[in-house]
Design a protein around this motif. Structure first.
Motif, PDB file in Angstrom:
ATOM      1  N   GLU A 127       0.883  -1.171   0.000  1.00 10.48           N
ATOM      2  CA  GLU A 127       0.000   0.000   0.000  1.00 10.48           C
ATOM      3  C   GLU A 127       0.913   1.211   0.000  1.00 10.48           C
ATOM      4  O   GLU A 127       1.533   1.523   1.013  1.00 10.48           O
ATOM      5  N   ILE A 148       1.014   4.412   0.178  1.00 11.07           N
ATOM      6  CA  ILE A 148       0.792   5.761   0.721  1.00 11.07           C
ATOM      7  C   ILE A 148       1.836   6.109   1.779  1.00 11.07           C
ATOM      8  O   ILE A 148       2.124   5.314   2.677  1.00 11.07           O
ATOM      9  N   ALA A 192       2.324   8.869   4.673  1.00 13.17           N
ATOM     10  CA  ALA A 192       1.588   9.883   5.423  1.00 13.17           C
ATOM     11  C   ALA A 192       2.373  10.230   6.679  1.00 13.17           C
ATOM     12  O   ALA A 192       3.128   9.399   7.191  1.00 13.17           O
ATOM     13  N   CYS A 231      -4.532  12.974   9.328  1.00 13.64           N
ATOM     14  CA  CYS A 231      -3.957  11.721   9.823  1.00 13.64           C
ATOM     15  C   CYS A 231      -4.514  11.372  11.199  1.00 13.64           C
ATOM     16  O   CYS A 231      -4.825  10.215  11.477  1.00 13.64           O
ATOM     17  N   LEU A 257      -7.710   9.757   8.355  1.00 11.46           N
ATOM     18  CA  LEU A 257      -7.834   9.993   6.907  1.00 11.46           C
ATOM     19  C   LEU A 257      -6.433  10.135   6.298  1.00 11.46           C
ATOM     20  O   LEU A 257      -6.090  11.156   5.700  1.00 11.46           O
ATOM     21  N   TYR A 258      -5.630   9.097   6.467  1.00 17.49           N
ATOM     22  CA  TYR A 258      -4.223   9.214   6.094  1.00 17.49           C
ATOM     23  C   TYR A 258      -4.011   9.358   4.586  1.00 17.49           C
ATOM     24  O   TYR A 258      -2.972   9.809   4.139  1.00 17.49           O
ATOM     25  N   ASN A 259      -5.048   8.998   3.789  1.00 18.17           N
ATOM     26  CA  ASN A 259      -4.919   9.147   2.328  1.00 18.17           C
ATOM     27  C   ASN A 259      -5.038  10.599   1.883  1.00 18.17           C
ATOM     28  O   ASN A 259      -4.786  10.902   0.724  1.00 18.17           O
ATOM     29  N   CYS A 306      -3.523  13.032   3.888  1.00 20.06           N
ATOM     30  CA  CYS A 306      -2.521  13.662   4.749  1.00 20.06           C
ATOM     31  C   CYS A 306      -2.069  14.990   4.140  1.00 20.06           C
ATOM     32  O   CYS A 306      -1.961  15.121   2.924  1.00 20.06           O
ATOM     33  N   HIS A 348     -12.581   2.037  -2.878  1.00 20.54           N
ATOM     34  CA  HIS A 348     -12.709   3.222  -2.018  1.00 20.54           C
ATOM     35  C   HIS A 348     -13.719   4.207  -2.612  1.00 20.54           C
ATOM     36  O   HIS A 348     -14.524   4.798  -1.878  1.00 20.54           O
ATOM     37  N   TYR A 395      -7.146   5.541  -1.289  1.00 23.14           N
ATOM     38  CA  TYR A 395      -7.810   4.514  -0.465  1.00 23.14           C
ATOM     39  C   TYR A 395      -7.266   4.622   0.940  1.00 23.14           C
ATOM     40  O   TYR A 395      -6.216   5.215   1.180  1.00 23.14           O
ATOM     41  N   ARG A 396      -8.006   4.068   1.861  1.00 23.27           N
ATOM     42  CA  ARG A 396      -7.487   3.934   3.227  1.00 23.27           C
ATOM     43  C   ARG A 396      -8.119   2.717   3.880  1.00 23.27           C
ATOM     44  O   ARG A 396      -9.297   2.425   3.674  1.00 23.27           O
ATOM     45  N   ASN A 397      -7.327   1.995   4.641  1.00 19.65           N
ATOM     46  CA  ASN A 397      -7.802   0.850   5.438  1.00 19.65           C
ATOM     47  C   ASN A 397      -8.607  -0.150   4.607  1.00 19.65           C
ATOM     48  O   ASN A 397      -9.602  -0.691   5.069  1.00 19.65           O
TER      49      ASN A 397
END
Ligand SMILES: [Zn+2]
Ligand SMILES: [Zn+2]
Length: 351
Positions: free
Chosen positions: A94, A96, A98, A105, A109-111, A113, A162, A296-298
């Motif tokens: 993954e 990303i 951040a 973050c 919502l680290y995507n 950051c 996402h 995307y995140r998680n």
């Protein structure tokens, strides 16, 4: 080792550099396959967009940087303190980067950051490289039956899932997908998986239209041969619940807005090379809403499950496999020349 660096527009070079030396908390990966993303193509033709032209806040690097963020490979070395993976594990990444401390973050919502970066765009290595080193937390193990090729498609599939999960789409809803490139085709599949009752793909390329149909679109509209807005309103009896814009073209964004029903939602998935304009009354007078989604995140474990179960079919999207040495001519230039390709995978170990 060999690695592909972005130097400037239409200037990507394969350079010889030392392989990364594994650091504490990091994982060294031998890349098996890495996909060429639309984002890479944007950088190739019109960059820098994500590529830093001054030192990036997280990697402290700037162009030239190594490209490639859609990849899978084998863990060949783990740094001190790494516990989640071991040497020999088959993984996808993954990509990303951040900061972990800004307000987005802190909210998870680290995507988005404030100093967001991507491994393979922002410096610090990338997948168009024989080996690359990433943080342990970025690595996701692939189940045994899953191929490295499928592993390389997890990242773009995550973008699509996402987009669907962030939208208001509910089972039984109708949706329009503008653009049936790699992400659009994955959005179609993710919409189907989420229970969309009627999926309409708008696409000019005949190869991509056929692919959209094969992967779950109920209707295909050729926007140069018929009026897409009228056709969507006819097929959905008044407009689609949700419209996904996956082209990055001004005209398509405007059409996507008009395809939505009163109170409908438009999701912008594309990354834009330049400004677009819309007429706000097309939102206001219909109480439509528009929302952007990024990456995307998680979600990687869910995507890996859906691909494993065959509910996101990624094998058909792979239309060519090339070696890293051919990245420019058989990769980027070919994608510019022809719309018949969907996803081109690149192997640094293929000669
Ligand atoms: Zn990508
Ligand atoms: Zn942050």
């Amino acid at each position: 080792m060999k690695a592909a660096f972005w130097y400037g527009i239409r200037d990507v070079r394969i350079d010889e550099i030392p392989a990364p030396v594994v650091q504490p908390g990091m994982v060294n990966i031998k890349v098996a396959w890495c996909g060429i993303c639309g984002t890479d193509l944007h950088e190739y033709m019109a960059g820098p967009i994500f590529i830093p032209d001054q030192p990036h806040a997280l990697t402290h690097q700037q162009a030239p940087v190594i490209l490639g963020h859609e990849f899978a490979g084998e863990v060949v070395e783990v740094g001190q303190g790494v516990t989640r993976v071991k040497v020999g594990d088959r993984v996808t990444v993954e990509p990303i980067l951040a900061c972990g401390s800004c307000i987005p973050c802190q909210k998870g919502l680290y995507n988005v950051c404030d100093t967001l970066g991507f491994h393979g765009l922002s410096g610090g290595g990338g997948g168009f490289s024989e080996f690359t080193m990433v943080k342990e937390s970025m690595v996701h193990r692939l189940p045994d039956p899953m191929s490295y090729e499928q592993g390389a498609l997890v990242e773009p599939a995550a973008v699509a899932l996402h987009a669907i999960r962030t939208s208001k789409l509910k089972a039984g809803d109708s949706c329009v997908v503008y653009g049936a490139g790699p992400i659009g085709l994955l959005v179609i599949q993710a919409a189907r998986t989420a229970g969309a009752s009627r999926i309409i793909a708008v696409e000019v390329s005949e190869e991509r239209q056929q692919m959209a149909k094969a992967l779950g679109a109920h209707h295909i509209i050729h926007p140069l041969k018929e009026n897409a807005i009228q056709a969507v309103h006819r097929l959905t009896n008044g407009g689609a619940d949700i419209c996904f814009e996956v082209t990055g073209v001004d005209r398509c964004l405007n059409d996507a807005i008009d395809c939505a029903k009163t109170d409908g939602q438009i999701i912008i998935v594309s990354i834009w090379e330049k400004q677009a304009s819309i007429f706000p009354n097309n939102l206001v007078l219909k109480e439509r809403e528009i929302k952007g989604v990024l990456a995307y995140r998680n979600i990687f474990p869910a995507v890996i499950d859906l691909i494993s179960e065959g509910r996101l079919q990624v094998d058909q999207l792979i239309t060519r496999k090339i070696s890293l040495n051919d990245l420019t001519q058989k990769g980027f230039e070919e994608l510019i020349r022809s719309k018949e390709h969907i996803k081109i995978l690149v192997s640094p170990s293929l000669v």
